[in-house]
Design a protein around this motif. Structure first.
Motif, PDB file in Angstrom:
ATOM      1  N   PRO A 198      12.820   6.976  18.946  1.00 18.91           N
ATOM      2  CA  PRO A 198      13.908   5.999  18.883  1.00 18.91           C
ATOM      3  C   PRO A 198      14.937   6.397  17.832  1.00 18.91           C
ATOM      4  O   PRO A 198      14.592   6.834  16.735  1.00 18.91           O
ATOM      5  N   GLN A 254       7.195  11.353  21.113  1.00 19.88           N
ATOM      6  CA  GLN A 254       6.859  11.902  22.427  1.00 19.88           C
ATOM      7  C   GLN A 254       7.214  13.380  22.400  1.00 19.88           C
ATOM      8  O   GLN A 254       8.294  13.765  21.948  1.00 19.88           O
ATOM      9  N   GLY A 287       1.053  10.947  25.438  1.00 23.16           N
ATOM     10  CA  GLY A 287       2.315  11.102  24.725  1.00 23.16           C
ATOM     11  C   GLY A 287       2.779  12.526  24.558  1.00 23.16           C
ATOM     12  O   GLY A 287       3.867  12.772  24.024  1.00 23.16           O
ATOM     13  N   TYR A 325      12.123  10.628  32.897  1.00 27.65           N
ATOM     14  CA  TYR A 325      12.242   9.517  31.955  1.00 27.65           C
ATOM     15  C   TYR A 325      13.501   8.655  32.104  1.00 27.65           C
ATOM     16  O   TYR A 325      13.551   7.570  31.545  1.00 27.65           O
ATOM     17  N   HIS A 329       1.524   6.711  21.155  1.00 20.10           N
ATOM     18  CA  HIS A 329       2.180   5.812  22.108  1.00 20.10           C
ATOM     19  C   HIS A 329       3.619   5.616  21.655  1.00 20.10           C
ATOM     20  O   HIS A 329       3.871   5.138  20.547  1.00 20.10           O
ATOM     21  N   VAL A 330       4.563   6.016  22.509  1.00 21.68           N
ATOM     22  CA  VAL A 330       5.980   5.961  22.156  1.00 21.68           C
ATOM     23  C   VAL A 330       6.721   5.124  23.192  1.00 21.68           C
ATOM     24  O   VAL A 330       6.557   5.320  24.394  1.00 21.68           O
ATOM     25  N   GLU A 331       7.529   4.195  22.727  1.00 16.96           N
ATOM     26  CA  GLU A 331       8.396   3.432  23.618  1.00 16.96           C
ATOM     27  C   GLU A 331       9.836   3.904  23.411  1.00 16.96           C
ATOM     28  O   GLU A 331      10.381   3.778  22.310  1.00 16.96           O
ATOM     29  N   LEU A 332      10.411   4.460  24.453  1.00 19.73           N
ATOM     30  CA  LEU A 332      11.769   4.994  24.378  1.00 19.73           C
ATOM     31  C   LEU A 332      12.680   4.203  25.312  1.00 19.73           C
ATOM     32  O   LEU A 332      12.378   4.041  26.494  1.00 19.73           O
ATOM     33  N   ASN A 333      13.776   3.740  24.773  1.00 20.78           N
ATOM     34  CA  ASN A 333      14.777   3.018  25.564  1.00 20.78           C
ATOM     35  C   ASN A 333      16.075   3.817  25.529  1.00 20.78           C
ATOM     36  O   ASN A 333      16.799   3.799  24.533  1.00 20.78           O
TER      37      ASN A 333
END
Length: 413
Positions: free
Chosen positions: A29, A195, A6, A374, A222-226
């Motif tokens: 986010p 992140q 990350g 990304y 742990h990063v979830e980026l949309n």
């Protein structure tokens, strides 16, 4: 290059600049409840820390680093909120007496991140209140500008997700709710959960940079980026008129222009925006400002992350209906093919020139590297090639999918 999960280092080696550049980017986010806190964190980061507890000592240290420049910036890319720390500083080869400016700058950044000016578990109260007041004043002043205010209002009409309509630095009402405790806790959350991407641009020893970064106590995350937001078109066009004491009136139109980023149609959309209102040769400028004399400021803006195509125009209130008719006519002309090949050629040339000129900026190299990693972006050569390949028929087809979604009118009284 992954430092820990990350957290990433991006060395961008080049000798085209006299100065080196570092961007430390936090990505998270986009959430309505954290936008104001992150904006306040940005303010404080560039003001003081425990090692340099006053603005004077902070700036004196930068002056001793051969006039290094330290700043922060808050922005968003679709559904991702970004906080940047930017540092510009001279390359070691220009330093005297064998000084390593690179090492000192990384120490300074370390202090900014890991030695904040705190009292127990919150920012030092006096510092926080001063920076909060300054930020609220700056944003309030910005909102007095008719274009800034109407930009916010048309996005509120257009987006169904509240956070996307917010300015990156939030609004005064949200800032007022935050305290030194909530802002400091947000900063600690950023260090632990965001992140983090560290970009180093210029002429430097890559191995030395890696050694310096490994001294930072980053932990895995742990990063979830949309990044991309998809909003379905509504058959109901939203309208709002607001009256404010102002000498000028502003008409803002929001169009639904959802085209996948990097797709073939995406390049047609870029050209359409360029021909519509991005440049001084664009149709909005030539037809509405120059020929009709209805607007003193007009243009268009495309947000590729959200599918928002925005048209803005500063006008006299009495010219509202006529201006709206002419804006609609320009888009209708693109949908029916009533525009010249010369307009396409000129716009392609302007787009390509703007990209080539941007390459001379360290921050552009940062943005380009970030998008490549990304956002499914592409390098400059392919971008230029794809722009060249767009035909008139493809632009006409793409224009047919553009639909008006919101109309906001700020009438000055």
């Amino acid at each position: 290059m992954e430092i820990v999960k990350g957290v990433y280092l991006h060395p961008i080696k080049t000798k085209k600049f006299k100065n080196n550049h570092i961007t430390c980017r936090f990505s998270s986010p986009l959430k309505k409840q954290s936008v104001a806190r992150r904006a306040l964190v940005a303010q404080i980061l560039e003001t003081a820390n425990a090692t340099y507890p006053s603005l004077q000592s902070f700036r004196e240290k930068l002056a001793h680093l051969y006039g290094a420049h330290f700043s922060t910036q808050v922005s968003s890319k679709g559904q991702v909120h970004i906080l940047d720390i930017d540092i510009n500083f001279v390359a070691d080869r220009y330093a005297v007496n064998g000084d390593s400016v690179l090492v000192e700058v990384f120490k300074f950044l370390h202090d900014a991140l890991f030695n904040p000016l705190v009292s127990v578990v919150q920012y030092q109260q006096k510092l926080f209140q001063r920076e909060k007041t300054n930020l609220i004043h700056a944003i309030s002043s910005s909102m007095e500008d008719a274009f800034d205010y109407s930009d916010w209002q048309v996005k509120k009409l257009f987006f169904r997700q509240d956070s996307l309509a917010l300015p990156p630095y939030a609004i005064p009402d949200l800032l007022q709710q935050e305290t030194s405790y909530t802002a400091y806790q947000e900063f600690q959350k950023m260090l632990q959960e965001d992140q983090i991407d560290i970009f180093v641009v210029g002429d430097f020893d890559e191995y030395r940079v890696l050694q310096l970064i490994h001294q930072y106590p980053f932990e895995e995350r742990h990063v979830e980026l949309n990044y991309f937001y998809q909003q379905h078109y509504s058959n109901v066009v939203s309208h709002q008129t607001e009256f404010k004491p102002n000498q000028q009136s502003v008409l803002q139109l929001a169009y639904h222009a959802l085209t996948p980023y990097g797709s073939k149609d995406y390049f047609s959309l870029l050209l359409l925006n360029g021909m519509l209102g991005m440049f001084s040769h664009s149709r909005l400028f030539t037809e509405i400002r120059e020929k009709a004399g209805l607007s003193y400021q007009i243009g268009s803006h495309l947000d590729v992350y959200t599918g928002l195509l925005q048209v803005y125009s500063g006008i006299d209130a009495s010219n509202r209906d006529r201006t709206l008719q002419l804006i609609v006519k320009q888009l209708t002309d693109f949908k029916t093919g009533c525009f010249s090949i010369d307009l396409i050629k000129h716009t392609k040339k302007m787009l390509k020139t703007s990209i080539v000129l941007l390459e001379d900026s360290p921050k552009y190299l940062v943005e380009s590297t970030y998008r490549l990693n990304y956002c499914a972006a592409m390098d400059v050569d392919r971008w230029l090639t794809e722009i060249d390949k767009v035909s008139k028929a493809e632009i006409v087809k793409l224009a047919g999918s553009i639909k008006m979604q919101s109309v906001y009118f700020l009438e000055g009284v």
